[in-house]
Design a protein around this motif. Structure first.
Motif, PDB file in Angstrom:
ATOM      1  N   THR A 112      -5.530   2.340  -5.124  1.00  0.00           N
ATOM      2  CA  THR A 112      -6.978   2.395  -5.311  1.00  0.00           C
ATOM      3  C   THR A 112      -7.483   3.406  -4.322  1.00  0.00           C
ATOM      4  O   THR A 112      -8.272   4.067  -4.519  1.00  0.00           O
ATOM      5  CB  THR A 112      -7.555   0.871  -5.169  1.00  0.00           C
ATOM      6  N   VAL A 113      -6.819   2.974  -2.994  1.00  0.00           N
ATOM      7  CA  VAL A 113      -7.419   3.810  -1.862  1.00  0.00           C
ATOM      8  C   VAL A 113      -7.299   5.009  -2.239  1.00  0.00           C
ATOM      9  O   VAL A 113      -8.111   6.164  -1.889  1.00  0.00           O
ATOM     10  CB  VAL A 113      -7.144   3.310  -0.522  1.00  0.00           C
ATOM     11  N   CYS A 171      -6.656   5.248   6.190  1.00  0.00           N
ATOM     12  CA  CYS A 171      -6.549   5.000   4.736  1.00  0.00           C
ATOM     13  C   CYS A 171      -5.671   3.633   4.670  1.00  0.00           C
ATOM     14  O   CYS A 171      -5.690   2.734   3.709  1.00  0.00           O
ATOM     15  CB  CYS A 171      -5.605   5.978   4.025  1.00  0.00           C
ATOM     16  N   ASP A 184      -0.983  -2.312  -4.937  1.00  0.00           N
ATOM     17  CA  ASP A 184      -2.385  -2.016  -5.569  1.00  0.00           C
ATOM     18  C   ASP A 184      -3.381  -1.259  -4.874  1.00  0.00           C
ATOM     19  O   ASP A 184      -4.218  -0.533  -5.482  1.00  0.00           O
ATOM     20  CB  ASP A 184      -3.074  -3.245  -6.054  1.00  0.00           C
ATOM     21  N   GLY A 185      -3.599  -1.756  -3.578  1.00  0.00           N
ATOM     22  CA  GLY A 185      -4.522  -1.183  -2.499  1.00  0.00           C
ATOM     23  C   GLY A 185      -4.285   0.057  -2.412  1.00  0.00           C
ATOM     24  O   GLY A 185      -4.915   1.043  -2.258  1.00  0.00           O
ATOM     25  N   THR A 230      -9.602   6.792  -4.270  1.00  0.00           N
ATOM     26  CA  THR A 230     -10.994   6.954  -3.683  1.00  0.00           C
ATOM     27  C   THR A 230     -10.948   7.464  -2.171  1.00  0.00           C
ATOM     28  O   THR A 230     -11.730   6.915  -1.583  1.00  0.00           O
ATOM     29  CB  THR A 230     -11.907   5.654  -4.115  1.00  0.00           C
ATOM     30  N   ASP A 248      -8.013   0.833   5.357  1.00  0.00           N
ATOM     31  CA  ASP A 248      -8.680   0.715   4.117  1.00  0.00           C
ATOM     32  C   ASP A 248      -7.660  -0.139   2.940  1.00  0.00           C
ATOM     33  O   ASP A 248      -8.463  -1.160   2.139  1.00  0.00           O
ATOM     34  CB  ASP A 248      -9.006   2.007   3.175  1.00  0.00           C
ATOM     35  N   VAL A 249      -6.470   0.190   2.959  1.00  0.00           N
ATOM     36  CA  VAL A 249      -5.638  -0.679   2.162  1.00  0.00           C
ATOM     37  C   VAL A 249      -5.474  -2.115   2.430  1.00  0.00           C
ATOM     38  O   VAL A 249      -5.519  -3.177   1.945  1.00  0.00           O
ATOM     39  CB  VAL A 249      -4.075  -0.213   2.196  1.00  0.00           C
ATOM     40  N   ASN A 259      -9.877  -8.673   1.225  1.00  0.00           N
ATOM     41  CA  ASN A 259     -10.971  -8.799   0.266  1.00  0.00           C
ATOM     42  C   ASN A 259     -10.529  -9.785  -0.914  1.00  0.00           C
ATOM     43  O   ASN A 259     -11.580 -10.312  -1.407  1.00  0.00           O
ATOM     44  CB  ASN A 259     -11.925  -7.888  -0.032  1.00  0.00           C
ATOM     45  N   ARG A 260      -9.167  -9.838  -1.046  1.00  0.00           N
ATOM     46  CA  ARG A 260      -8.867 -10.447  -2.377  1.00  0.00           C
ATOM     47  C   ARG A 260      -8.114 -11.827  -1.973  1.00  0.00           C
ATOM     48  O   ARG A 260      -7.439 -12.431  -2.998  1.00  0.00           O
ATOM     49  CB  ARG A 260      -7.991  -9.447  -3.063  1.00  0.00           C
ATOM     50  N   CYS A 288      -8.122  -3.800   4.105  1.00  0.00           N
ATOM     51  CA  CYS A 288      -9.289  -4.250   3.550  1.00  0.00           C
ATOM     52  C   CYS A 288      -9.220  -4.673   2.221  1.00  0.00           C
ATOM     53  O   CYS A 288      -9.781  -5.823   1.890  1.00  0.00           O
ATOM     54  CB  CYS A 288     -10.449  -3.391   3.810  1.00  0.00           C
ATOM     55  N   PHE A 289      -8.829  -3.913   1.421  1.00  0.00           N
ATOM     56  CA  PHE A 289      -8.588  -4.221   0.010  1.00  0.00           C
ATOM     57  C   PHE A 289      -7.838  -5.380  -0.310  1.00  0.00           C
ATOM     58  O   PHE A 289      -8.184  -6.248  -0.957  1.00  0.00           O
ATOM     59  CB  PHE A 289      -7.806  -3.042  -0.823  1.00  0.00           C
TER      60      PHE A 289
END
Ligand SMILES: [Zn+2]
Length: 231
Positions: A87-88, A37, A83-84, A91, A40-41, A47-48, A43-44
């Motif tokens: 979101t993570v 996780c 934010d990440g 989901t 994933d954060v 990507n921005r 990566c979030f």
């Protein structure tokens, strides 16, 4: 020469810092703190934001200082990480084990690092990409362990992957860094309504001194297209 996005280091450090500083508090808010996780954060966020590519790690020290001394930059990054995290956690990936905040221990060399194994699976009658099918990668009759929990075996083919499957086997220890060894793999599909499929292939590998866990498309072993025939 290796190209590297220095923001990966900056972002990952900050993500770990935020999780480690208040793991209890995060868990109380219902956020998962496991290693996957956290990635994933990262990566979030990555990507921005604008990547910062360098061919060596020399630029990293400089960039780190920039982030430590520029409070606005740090604040922006922390806001994006928060934010990440939201979101993570909203989901949560079902196939992660969500346990342990540490990266699984890095195997000590020498070892055989596998390439990623990629191929396409098509319907033998219609040539359409297959979906809703499980593809197994096996060695000596056993399901092959993947490099980390974000890689699946069996690989579930879904609509979005357009008939492509992808595996990344976990490295296997070698006796000496000068050895080479042939690994025999079997790709197996045993799905209701289709003829069984057994596809055999070999990888001839040379042992390496270190664990290679960075993903390179050029280290991909591509299999020929395979066809699955409805019964
Ligand atoms: Zn998790």
């Amino acid at each position: 020469m290796k190209i590297h996005n220095l923001m990966e280091d900056i972002v990952l450090d900050k993500v770990h810092e935020i999780f480690d500083d208040d793991e209890e508090g995060m868990k109380n808010k219902g956020y998962c703190c496991c290693y996957q996780c956290r990635l994933d954060v990262a990566c979030f966020v990555l990507n921005r934001i604008q990547p910062r590519y360098m061919t060596s790690s020399r630029g990293l020290a400089h960039l780190r200082t920039e982030y430590q001394t520029n409070l606005q930059k740090t604040a922006d990054l922390v806001a994006m990480i928060n934010d990440g995290i939201k979101t993570v956690s909203a989901t949560k990936r079902p196939h992660y084990s969500h346990s342990g905040s540490e990266k699984s221990p890095v195997p000590e060399g020498p070892l055989y690092n596998f390439p990623t194994v990629m191929g396409r699976l098509l319907n033998g009658n219609t040539f359409e990409p297959m979906k809703d099918i499980d593809v197994y990668l096996q060695m000596n009759g056993e399901t092959v362990e993947m490099i980390d929990p974000s890689w699946q075996n069996p690989y579930r083919m879904i609509d979005k992957t357009a008939g492509t499957y992808l595996f990344w086997p976990h490295p296997v220890p070698a006796n000496s860094p000068r050895m080479s060894r042939v690994f025999e793999f079997e790709l197996e599909i045993d799905e209701n309504g289709y003829e069984e499929l057994h596809h055999f292939f070999e990888l001839d590998l040379r042992a390496e001194t270190t664990f290679n866990d960075s993903f390179h498309m050029q280290r991909t072993y591509k299999l020929e297209d395979l066809y699955l025939f409805p019964k």
